[in-house]
Structure formats: C-alpha cells, structure tokens
Design an enzyme around this catalytic site. Structure first.
Site: not given
Length: 549
Positions: A295, A330
C-alpha cells in the site's frame, strides 16, 4: 513496566501511562505541567523491542527529536545488523502452516476473539482513548480530532472482529465430488512467518489493523513501525498483552531500513506487508521475489463535475482532504480537476479562507516529518515556472515556530497549473509528483476536455484514492467506468481521505495491492487459498486394475 510522559497540548499538563503486564492493571496519573513544545532531561522516555516473548533493551540507542522543538525526547532501542539473529530464529520457528489454521489449534481463533473484545473495551475507556490520542499527537503532530479519529477507527475495528468474527474470517466452502466419498473443501490458509512494515503518519491505526489481521489468520508477524512514532505501537502491544495475547505471538523491532532489509532476506518471511513509499516498495518486491503486499504512495485526484452545488461543503471537504494532518496522508488530495462551471462559484476563495484558519497552536497545521521546508518550496518554485501557473494561496513558511530544520513547516499551499500545460510531457511528471505535505495542484477543464482529464488519470502511477464530486448519474457512470483507483468516493459529498473500519481501503490495478480494515482485506493480505480434496471411498464394486494409459 513502561512509563511514558505525554505532554498535553491544550491544558499544558503531562500524563504518564503505565501498563503492568504482570498484574493486568492499567494506571493513569497526572504529572507536573510544562509549556507546549518544551521538554526537560528528566522526562525522556525509552522504547524497547520484543522478541521471542521478552521485552529487551539494546546496546545501541537512537534519540528521536521532538518534532515541535528539535530537542531529544524519546530514546529508541536500535537493533543493529549484529542483533537480528533472535528475530530470524523467532520467525524460523513458525511453520508455514502457521500458529493456527482451520485444521489445527482452532482454539486460537476463539482466543483472539476474546483478546479483541477486551482490547476494544479498553480503547472505549475515556482515559485510555485520551492517552493514545495525545501520544499520537506528541510524536506525529496533528489536531486532537484527527488523532482521536485514529483511536476511534482502531476501536471500531476491534469491535467488528470480536467474538466469533475471527473464526468467521476462516470460513471454508465445500463442493460435491465426482463419486461417493469425494468432496472438495476450500480453506483460507495462513502464510506462517510474516513481516509488517508501517509508516509514521498513522502510528496506531495502520500497524494495529494489519497486525491483528495477520494474527487472526494464524500468522507469526515481526512488526516494524517507523521509529519516530513506534512508542505508540509499543504501548498498544502492552495493552494487547494485558488483554491476553501471548508475548511470543508478535516480535516488535526498532531498526534502520538497511538492517530490516537484511533481516527480511535472512528470515525469508512467507509474506511481507509494506505501507510506505513507492521507491522502497519496488525494492522490496524485487528483494523478496514478489512475496509482498503493498500500500504505497498515492497521488490522489479529485474531479468536480458539471453540477455546481453545496459550494461551502465542497470547499470544506477539499480543505480537509488536502491539509488535515498537514497533508501527510497517502489519501490526501493531491490534485483538483475543476469543471469550468465551478470557476465562478467562489470555491477557491472559500478554500483559501478555510486554509488560513489552520494554525500551529492547535496542530491543524504542523510539522511535515518526511519533507523539509526547502524541498517543498523548491518544488513549488519549479511548478511556478510552468507558463500560466500561479500561487493561489500559501507558499510561505510557518511563523513563530521552533520546528527543527530536518522537518518541514509551510502554510497550506495551492498552486494553479493550466490544464493544457500540465498535460505536456515535460511538465506532467513534475505536476504529478507526490509531495507528502500541505501542497496541492488545482486546474480546470472544459466540458469537451473530460477525456483528457481521464487520460491524465490513466497516466498516473499510483491508484489509491480518488473522488468524483457530482450527483449527475451519467457523469459519475462515465468517470467511474473509466478509472481504476481502489478507494473511490462518488457523489457531491465525495472525499479522497478516509480509511474507516467499515470499507476497504487500498489501491487497485496492481496484483500486489494490499487492503486494510475489512474481512475481504484481511483474507486477501493475510491468507492464501488451500484446496483439500477428500476421497475416502469406497472404491467401485468389482473394480479391477485398468489397462495402462
């Protein structure tokens, strides 16, 4: 017993939180007051590591500097390359079939259901919730509400997987066979020894959700959290031990990246979960021969559709997406594609007004822990060299602060780049470079340029989150059908940020992509499929050995 002195940001007091593993008792006590950002030599705290069921110190220690004033304030046990042997041995003791699986040690599914219920109850206690919230603030400065959100999501996740929900994750299925006595069963099987590497920006939520998912499925993890914030997860592990988790179920390491890389190569975990930068993610994918789930970075886009409405609300969401946690998510809004109908709506001026409310005093803007001020301003200046680009707001350093130079400190910043200039080959890579801080790109497009907008989204490398802000069903259908981002919000209330416990959060378009938070994410990341075909007979009556084939 670990003692940690946590500075309160609003009432300028310190609280020390002590976990007593032996007595299963948690104590909260208040200590003497200090001013924001000031520390003294007698409040330094130590973070140790855990391996093979024991908390250990180290012959080597690193000082973590206070992100608000640069003074050393946390001493972290730093495992050197010469000290990784116990971690390698610990992982090697775990077989590939895991610590439990659907056919072995099934009582551990129940045990983790009970541990999870107890941990959820603990995080629901106001004093425990407040402790973790302020501890997160202390090492990764963000507003109280943002830090509390981490604790809330972590608690709700634990509530979701309490009781029998852990064993429900390992639900199998059966299919009838070809003849009497034959049937096939599909199982979710653990990997066994695994590794978890997580970043600084969510010190509790990311490591805890991934750790618990790994444990639920029967794996034995070694956990590495960014040392700047690892004190948070060290305290959470002690809470989990208090709630009944075996000390030897998780190894916890503080070390530099090169040492961790060596540990992974020597221990050869069957799967490694990495959350962090794309550069390191790609290196790990090669070093570990593809046995990874990732990720990684996200240059996240938001498209405003043709139907202009709820301008105040949309402006507020844009501000939250781009600048909450000082842009260190993010999922933060990196670029805003604004349909031409929004140009006269006053959206930009409203966003500017909202951004200018943010201040260091309440940490609605604060230190950027991975990008320096100079690097952010240099990137801004390069963007402003693009013809037609302009600074919409921000672009200056924070005032009256003592944030050390190793970190960044700028005001929330927005830069307009003309859409046509952005698409040019010599500009596109610069414009779509992720800056992990409070800086976003804004551009606008005409109705007949939607295809070009979607082409730009297609060219981007990371496909984590996105938002399509529109209630026009045909517009939504068109954009959603031709994009790929793994976590996409759609509708007039759409956002780019948000990783709650009630839906999948993760990238799409990459077979290595990892998810977090849901049963589907846990099963994808922390287990593999195993098929067992039972064929117990009886053999057919009057059977004889057939001719050779």
């Amino acid at each position: 017993m670990a003692h940690f002195l946590i500075q309160s940001f609003k009432v300028v007091i310190f609280a020390a939180f002590c976990y007593h593993s032996c007595s299963r008792h948690v104590r909260l006590s208040a200590c003497r007051g200090m001013q924001l950002g000031h520390t003294t030599n007698n409040i330094h705290e130590m973070v140790v590591y855990s391996v093979q069921g024991k908390w250990e110190g180290s012959s080597s220690w690193n000082w973590i500097v206070d992100p608000l004033n640069g003074e050393p304030f946390i001493k972290v046990a730093d495992v050197q390359e010469t000290g990784i042997k116990p971690f390698v041995e610990s992982l090697s003791k775990c077989p590939k079939y895991g610590l439990h699986n659907p056919l072995r040690n099934q009582e551990r599914y129940l045990m983790f259901g009970d541990i999870t219920a107890k941990a959820a109850h603990m995080l629901a206690q106001p004093e425990v919730s407040d402790f973790f919230t302020r501890l997160i603030q202390r090492v990764c400065p963000k507003s109280y509400k943002q830090a509390l959100g981490e604790v809330y999501v972590s608690r709700k996740f634990l509530e979701n997987f309490s009781g029998d929900q852990v064993r429900f994750l390992a639900r199998s299925f059966g299919v009838p066979g070809d003849h009497l006595g034959q049937q096939t069963h599909g199982f979710r099987w653990p990997y066994g020894p695994v590794a978890i590497i997580t970043p600084f920006n969510f010190p509790l939520e990311i490591p805890m959700l991934q750790l618990m998912g790994a444990l639920y499925m029967g794996n034995k993890p070694v956990l590495k959290v960014d040392s700047k914030v690892s004190i948070v997860m060290e305290q959470m592990l002690r809470l989990l031990h208090d709630c009944g988790m075996h000390m030897e179920d998780v190894d916890f390491i503080n070390t530099e990246g090169t040492t961790m890389n060596k540990l992974l190569l020597e221990a050869n975990p069957r799967m490694t979960l990495f959350t962090g930068s794309s550069r390191i993610a790609e290196k790990l994918a090669v070093d570990l021969k593809g046995r990874v789930k990732l990720e990684d970075a996200g240059f996240d886009w938001k498209i405003l559709g043709p139907d202009v409405q709820e301008v105040d609300y949309v402006a507020w969401v844009c501000d939250q997406d781009a600048y909450a946690c000082s842009g260190q998510k993010c999922s933060a809004q990196s670029i805003l594609f604004m349909h031409e109908n929004w140009i006269s709506s006053g959206l930009i001026s409203k966003m500017q007004s909202l951004a200018e409310r943010r201040k260091l005093e309440d940490l609605t803007i604060g230190p950027v822990l991975t990008v320096t001020t100079d690097r952010m301003l240099e990137h801004m200046n390069r963007l402003l060299e693009i013809p037609g680009s302009k600074l919409l707001f921000g672009g200056e350093t924070l005032e009256n602060h003592s944030i050390p130079n190793i970190y960044g400190a700028i005001k929330p910043t927005a830069i307009f780049v003309p859409f046509g200039e952005m698409l040019k080959d010599n500009n596109f890579e610069l414009v779509t470079k992720e800056i992990f801080g409070p800086l976003q790109i804004i551009t606008d497009f005409k109705q007949n340029q939607l295809q070009m907008v979607l082409d730009a989204c297609e060219k981007m490398h990371a496909h984590l989150t996105a938002a399509v802000v529109s209630n026009d069903p045909l517009f939504l259908q068109d954009v959603l059908g031709r994009t790929v981002n793994g976590t996409t919000y759609a509708g007039i209330r759409a956002r780019t940020t948000g990783a709650p416990q009630n839906h999948w959060f993760g990238p799409a378009g990459d077979p290595r992509g990892a998810g977090i938070g849901t049963p589907e994410a846990i099963k994808l990341v922390w287990s593999c499929h195993r098929e067992i075909i039972y064929d117990i007979g009886p053999k057919p009556e009057h059977w004889e050995i057939p001719p050779c084939t």
